[in-house]
Design an enzyme around this catalytic site. Sequence first.
Site: not given
Ligand code: PLP
Length: 834
Positions: A683, A571-572, A679, A374, A577
């Site tokens: 979304k 996101k984190r 991911t 990952h 990022k």
């Molecule tokens: C989808 C999701 C992530 C991943 O987000 P990225 O933008 O791909 O880093 C992290 N946390 C939650 C709660 C998510 O639903």
Amino acid sequence: MTVTTARQALQSIKALGAHFKPATMNDDLSQHFKTALRHELSQCPGQPSRDSLMRAAAGACRELLATRWAASQAADRERAADARRVHYLSMEFLMGRALGNALAALGLDETLRAAFAEQGQVLPEVLEREPDAALGNGGLGRLAACFLDSFAELGLPSFGYGLRYQYGMFAQGIQNGRQVETPDDWMALGNAWELPRPELRYPVGFGGHVRVEADGSRHWQPAERLIAQAYDFIVPAHHSERVSTLRQWQASAAAPIDFDAFCRGDHAGAARHRVAAEAINWVLYPDDSTEAGRELRLKQEALLVSASLQDLIARHLNEGGALHQLGRRNAIHLNDTHPALAPAELMRLLLDQHGLGWDEAWTITRQACSYTNHTLMPEALEKWPLGMLERLLPRHLEIIFEINQRFLDELRQRVPGDEALLSRVSLIEEEGGYGSGGERRVRMAHLAIVASHRVNGVAALHSELMVQTIFADFARLYPERFINVTNGVTPRRWLQQANPQLAGVLDARLGQDWRQDLSQLQGLRALAADAGLGAEFGRVKRANKQRLAALVGRELGLAINPDSLFDVQIKRIHEYKRQLLNLLHVIARYQAIVAQPDADWTPRTVLIAGKAASAYQMAKSVIQLAHDVGRVVNSDPRVGDKLKLVFLPNYGVSLAESIIPAADLSEQISTAGTEASGTGNMKFAMNGALTIGTWDGANIEMAEAFGTENMFTFGLRTEAVAQIKALGYDPRLYVEQNRQLQQVIDAIANGGFSNGDTERYRALVDKLLGSDPYLLMADFADYLATQQRVDALYRDPAAWNQRAILNVAGMGWFSTDRTIAEYVDKVWSASTLG
Ligand SMILES: *Cc1c(COP(=O)(O)O)cnc(C)c1O
């Protein structure tokens, strides 16, 4: 893989699954619900609270799901000989809430809506009372949760295996603009979903020594003995009666309290070993800046692996499987290196407990194991010090040494005389590796690769870079082992549940089958220019934004304008990022507005959410800067609605479900080559947000799927990043040449957002002007120019909505149903074993 083969694989697993029978359990549910509610009310008579309604509903669903679970298990037992079971080992499952999903899957939302109405309550408000099961950190954990949904949907014989964390990761609060962490006590009011399995208890040992018997066999005598007990969480399919299982382990001490100590009055001492055992289940990612923290982490990983594999072997034998068939009938998948002790533990169980010889045990292990990488960041690949392994898992260390020796011997035959290669690929890193502190360590990724028949990355670019960089030697030695499987998300949660209004629009235009076959979204392509559909997209988005604005008002007391462009990055928080790049844009825009308040601005609301790892100072500093900038911008009367910056605390799945459907613009701005897949990007696009993004991770495949002209791409690409770094990157040059950037940096450095405090962001500014490893300075100008293109398009709603439709139309590939079909085809099916 081509679309057709993915779909064929999907069809063939579906053919295995039981088929959907129309819901006949309305009466059952009502009955279970009434009984459960009576129990709730007997504790607390009167009008039932939302909490008790939620628990009663969850309890009732659990009963129905338990029935389906038994049927699914029986069906899998029946076909155990010809349908391989998948065991998905993951330290994280970021499940979020379950009740809304269960009701939709069971087709019972209307039944409960009516039942709640009788109690004077409305469904959404009851659903909101359920705490998130936040047993994960980010994308990796949410991926595992989406996989469970697709396992059920596709009827794949499977188990997800994880740990039952008492306090999740942590709850994020904000005090004076800074992140504060508190335990996330998500089971304080119980967990109505879980099914304790007191009959599924396995011993797990730590410490002690290895005894050598007269016949040469070796037996581990652990000093510390624990018990791992299973708790099941059941995940329903939406279009069949299949369910999948998340089996989570709870550790406890094997020994009762120390009675002598207790009688002496040493009550704490009498239970010390019990507390130590239970600590394994307290939190995900204990702070690893101390030796004790690292040890706890290793124990968590070992417990997950050992209990899961004992469970797997017991099931296999119970079903009448012969040991030599174990690898053919069972797949063991390692979600990142966290469960990478699995091959060593499986070897130990097969050799020491089941008496197999090395070669046979090794064949089984290699047949069973596969591994997903990952991250390309070398510092994120786990390495455990030999000293710690020796102390806690002495037999496993012996086995790892032997795996390594046989592996290196084989290589010496294949590539004679290349000692440098041997030391690069060895499972053991000699002293002096990055961050080793002079200790020898086991490279868990190497163990995972050597023991697996397949290793995959999670997006096309990532899989390519994986074999060119971190695993280049292995890829040359075993090219057939390395493949790509691009991530996805489940459309049931991330479209149907999160965005019911958009789902309704899709139903009206496409019918309802997109939920099962997301490729049907492509039917929207022909409708993209349909002004009526554009207007519907616009109305749905506006309503979702209105709801989010209300949430922001409630939570933060801040008024945001639903007609402004909602620009979202959730996101984190991590340097790669580049939330900081986002903030630099906000500051630049703020300065420009102040300079020309009467210019024709496109109003924008920038929303950010995310947690920073508790020991990650730079990420915490970014959170603080977001609050400092927000305070200044949001209170400046010259700015008004033209710009707002909002930080929403305690990011998690449920918050994401509220935010994503309301986003106009999705920020996916990692430095090219750093985001494995992402991911979140998927979304957003599925919900009709347009993406501003770098040529990174799955952004690339998304752009290719719906047309690069329908994404706002910017920034250096991977090769250019590498080139600039090779030539000697100097961030100062970019600052000197860009007055706007200079002003932004000056404002931060001079205390413009920190009440004149020039110390607060010194480290952050120094890093930007010093090494700037993620090339924010190099990408700044293009990012700003691209944001202006975003503004321009947003002023033309018809054009904007048309692109939003085209984005949704192109997202059919990014369902985890397709992802899982590919795993089955390329990794998990017996045909991959040769
Ligand atoms: C989808 C999701 C992530 C991943 O987000 P990225 O933008 O791909 O880093 C992290 N946390 C939650 C709660 C998510 O639903």
